[in-house]
Design a protein around this motif. Structure first.
Motif, PDB file in Angstrom:
ATOM      1  N   HIS A 120       0.841  -1.210   0.000  1.00 38.52           N
ATOM      2  CA  HIS A 120       0.000   0.000   0.000  1.00 38.52           C
ATOM      3  C   HIS A 120       0.877   1.261   0.000  1.00 38.52           C
ATOM      4  O   HIS A 120       0.647   2.183  -0.795  1.00 38.52           O
ATOM      5  CB  HIS A 120      -0.905  -0.042   1.242  1.00 38.52           C
ATOM      6  CG  HIS A 120      -1.744   1.174   1.486  1.00 38.52           C
ATOM      7  ND1 HIS A 120      -3.100   1.214   1.244  1.00 38.52           N
ATOM      8  CD2 HIS A 120      -1.428   2.401   1.977  1.00 38.52           C
ATOM      9  CE1 HIS A 120      -3.571   2.419   1.559  1.00 38.52           C
ATOM     10  NE2 HIS A 120      -2.569   3.161   2.024  1.00 38.52           N
ATOM     11  N   GLU A 121       1.880   1.278   0.849  1.00 37.52           N
ATOM     12  CA  GLU A 121       2.746   2.467   0.925  1.00 37.52           C
ATOM     13  C   GLU A 121       3.527   2.647  -0.377  1.00 37.52           C
ATOM     14  O   GLU A 121       3.728   3.766  -0.841  1.00 37.52           O
ATOM     15  CB  GLU A 121       3.689   2.381   2.126  1.00 37.52           C
ATOM     16  CG  GLU A 121       2.987   2.377   3.488  1.00 37.52           C
ATOM     17  CD  GLU A 121       2.053   3.562   3.710  1.00 37.52           C
ATOM     18  OE1 GLU A 121       2.336   4.651   3.198  1.00 37.52           O
ATOM     19  OE2 GLU A 121       1.014   3.376   4.383  1.00 37.52           O
ATOM     20  N   HIS A 124       1.554   4.336  -2.963  1.00 37.41           N
ATOM     21  CA  HIS A 124       1.523   5.798  -2.762  1.00 37.41           C
ATOM     22  C   HIS A 124       2.627   6.505  -3.563  1.00 37.41           C
ATOM     23  O   HIS A 124       2.461   7.653  -3.968  1.00 37.41           O
ATOM     24  CB  HIS A 124       1.679   6.143  -1.287  1.00 37.41           C
ATOM     25  CG  HIS A 124       0.376   6.152  -0.524  1.00 37.41           C
ATOM     26  ND1 HIS A 124      -0.697   6.925  -0.902  1.00 37.41           N
ATOM     27  CD2 HIS A 124      -0.019   5.492   0.585  1.00 37.41           C
ATOM     28  CE1 HIS A 124      -1.697   6.726  -0.051  1.00 37.41           C
ATOM     29  NE2 HIS A 124      -1.314   5.854   0.864  1.00 37.41           N
ATOM     30  N   GLU A 139      -5.554   7.838  -1.207  1.00 39.63           N
ATOM     31  CA  GLU A 139      -5.841   6.629  -0.422  1.00 39.63           C
ATOM     32  C   GLU A 139      -6.665   5.629  -1.217  1.00 39.63           C
ATOM     33  O   GLU A 139      -6.511   4.415  -1.054  1.00 39.63           O
ATOM     34  CB  GLU A 139      -6.556   6.988   0.885  1.00 39.63           C
ATOM     35  CG  GLU A 139      -5.706   7.789   1.861  1.00 39.63           C
ATOM     36  CD  GLU A 139      -4.392   7.109   2.232  1.00 39.63           C
ATOM     37  OE1 GLU A 139      -4.247   5.886   2.015  1.00 39.63           O
ATOM     38  OE2 GLU A 139      -3.485   7.820   2.714  1.00 39.63           O
ATOM     39  N   ALA A 142      -4.313   3.701  -3.521  1.00 38.28           N
ATOM     40  CA  ALA A 142      -3.495   2.763  -2.741  1.00 38.28           C
ATOM     41  C   ALA A 142      -4.336   1.578  -2.266  1.00 38.28           C
ATOM     42  O   ALA A 142      -3.905   0.421  -2.326  1.00 38.28           O
ATOM     43  CB  ALA A 142      -2.845   3.485  -1.563  1.00 38.28           C
ATOM     44  N   TYR A 191     -10.938   6.236   2.219  1.00 38.87           N
ATOM     45  CA  TYR A 191     -10.279   4.991   1.801  1.00 38.87           C
ATOM     46  C   TYR A 191     -11.176   4.181   0.866  1.00 38.87           C
ATOM     47  O   TYR A 191     -10.796   3.871  -0.260  1.00 38.87           O
ATOM     48  CB  TYR A 191      -9.886   4.156   3.029  1.00 38.87           C
ATOM     49  CG  TYR A 191      -8.661   4.729   3.717  1.00 38.87           C
ATOM     50  CD1 TYR A 191      -7.407   4.180   3.490  1.00 38.87           C
ATOM     51  CD2 TYR A 191      -8.755   5.834   4.557  1.00 38.87           C
ATOM     52  CE1 TYR A 191      -6.276   4.706   4.091  1.00 38.87           C
ATOM     53  CE2 TYR A 191      -7.628   6.374   5.164  1.00 38.87           C
ATOM     54  CZ  TYR A 191      -6.395   5.801   4.931  1.00 38.87           C
ATOM     55  OH  TYR A 191      -5.283   6.337   5.515  1.00 38.87           O
TER      56      TYR A 191
END
Ligand SMILES: [Zn+2]
Length: 308
Positions: A120-121, A124, A139, A142, A191
């Motif tokens: 996920h990071e 980004h 978000e 991601a 999200y």
């Protein structure tokens, strides 16, 4: 298999070997510097290398390359077990992108094997910085891309992520009194509302392009234009680049619809699952391969142009 615009990522074993020897990881044209105090964690270097390499490979597979040329990953020890969160910056003190992962001192190997946070990071890193009111977009991308990328490298079965989407996407629906995504900065709308935007965009791009293009192509076009977390873009500009990459103006139109107005409705989402042929079945899902968009559903997880 996704077709790569750049050289394909190095095989897992090669990525592993350089990391194990203490060097940087080189994946998909990117260089990853791992930085942590080995004495702070119960985990071995081999486990940490495997986890980092797997996440980098998933992201590089989805995008055809690693999103930035260089990133530093800092593992910050926390009390307890597991992966406890992450934060990504495009421009840290040294002027380079930085991912900080909060990792339990007693984290277990199985917890890294099951982790989504690092992927996920890393996703980004691909998303340009947009104005604060559109944080849902950062978000949302991601949240949506992370599991799809992990299916494309065989890390997760497709059925698992469709089950997660079936369960999760409804949290992104507008609640009573909510406005559009740009004006409702709640956790669910940020999200999952952002992820729902991505799913609807992916499906619409595939419908409009005869299932030849998807959100993956739009997001690759953003990187190809030289943009990433290191650049600031308006949402309009970002979506114009994405739409140019697919040849169909889906992102700009959907943004006009969902940015300011509270949509979609719950019925629209139920209808989307039916069209994709995704039905709840116990804890998981069952697929209807005769559904009108079954091929679109398969193409999303198969990668670019797959499943036609
Ligand atoms: Zn995030």
């Amino acid at each position: 298999m996704p077709s790569a615009d750049a050289a394909p990522p190095a095989p897992r074993s090669m990525i592993q070997a350089s990391c194990l020897s203490g060097s940087d990881l080189r994946v998909g044209g990117g260089t990853i510097t791992l930085s942590y105090d080995a004495a702070a964690f119960a985990l071995t270097r081999a486990r940490i290398c495997a986890w980092t390499g797997r996440a980098a490979l998933a992201v590089s597979t989805y995008y055809g390359r690693f999103p930035v040329s260089r990133v530093r990953i800092v593992l910050k020890p926390q009390d307890g077990e597991g992966v406890r969160g992450g934060t990504t910056w495009g421009d840290a003190d040294d002027g380079q992108p930085l991912i900080q992962i909060r990792l339990g001192r007693m984290a277990q190997a199985a917890q890294l094997d099951d982790d989504w946070t690092l992927t996920h990071e890393m996703v980004h890193l691909s998303v340009p910085s947009v104005p604060e009111q559109s944080h849902w977009l950062e978000e949302g991308i991601a949240t949506y891309v992370e599991p799809v990328a992990r299916v494309q490298t065989g890390e997760l079965p497709a059925a698992r992520i469709w089950a997660d989407m079936l369960h999760g996407m409804r949290k992104g629906l507008p609640a009573d009194g909510d406005q559009g995504l740009d004006h409702t900065p709640t956790w669910g709308r940020t999200y999952w509302g952002g992820a729902l935007f991505c799913l609807m965009a992916d499906v619409a791009i595939r419908e409009r392009s005869g299932n030849r293009k998807g959100l993956q192509d739009a997001l690759r076009a953003v990187l190809a234009a030289g943009d990433s977390i290191r650049t600031d873009l308006s949402v309009d500009r970002l979506f114009a680049i994405g739409d140019q990459g697919t040849g169909v103006p889906v992102l700009q139109v959907l943004y006009r619809e969902m940015g300011d107005a509270p949509m979609p409705a719950g019925d629209d989402l139920e209808n989307l699952w039916r069209r994709l042929g995704v039905y709840p079945d116990g804890d998981g899902v069952r697929f209807d391969e005769t559904a009108p968009l079954a091929a679109v559903r398969r193409a999303i997880t198969a990668g670019r142009g797959g499943g036609r």
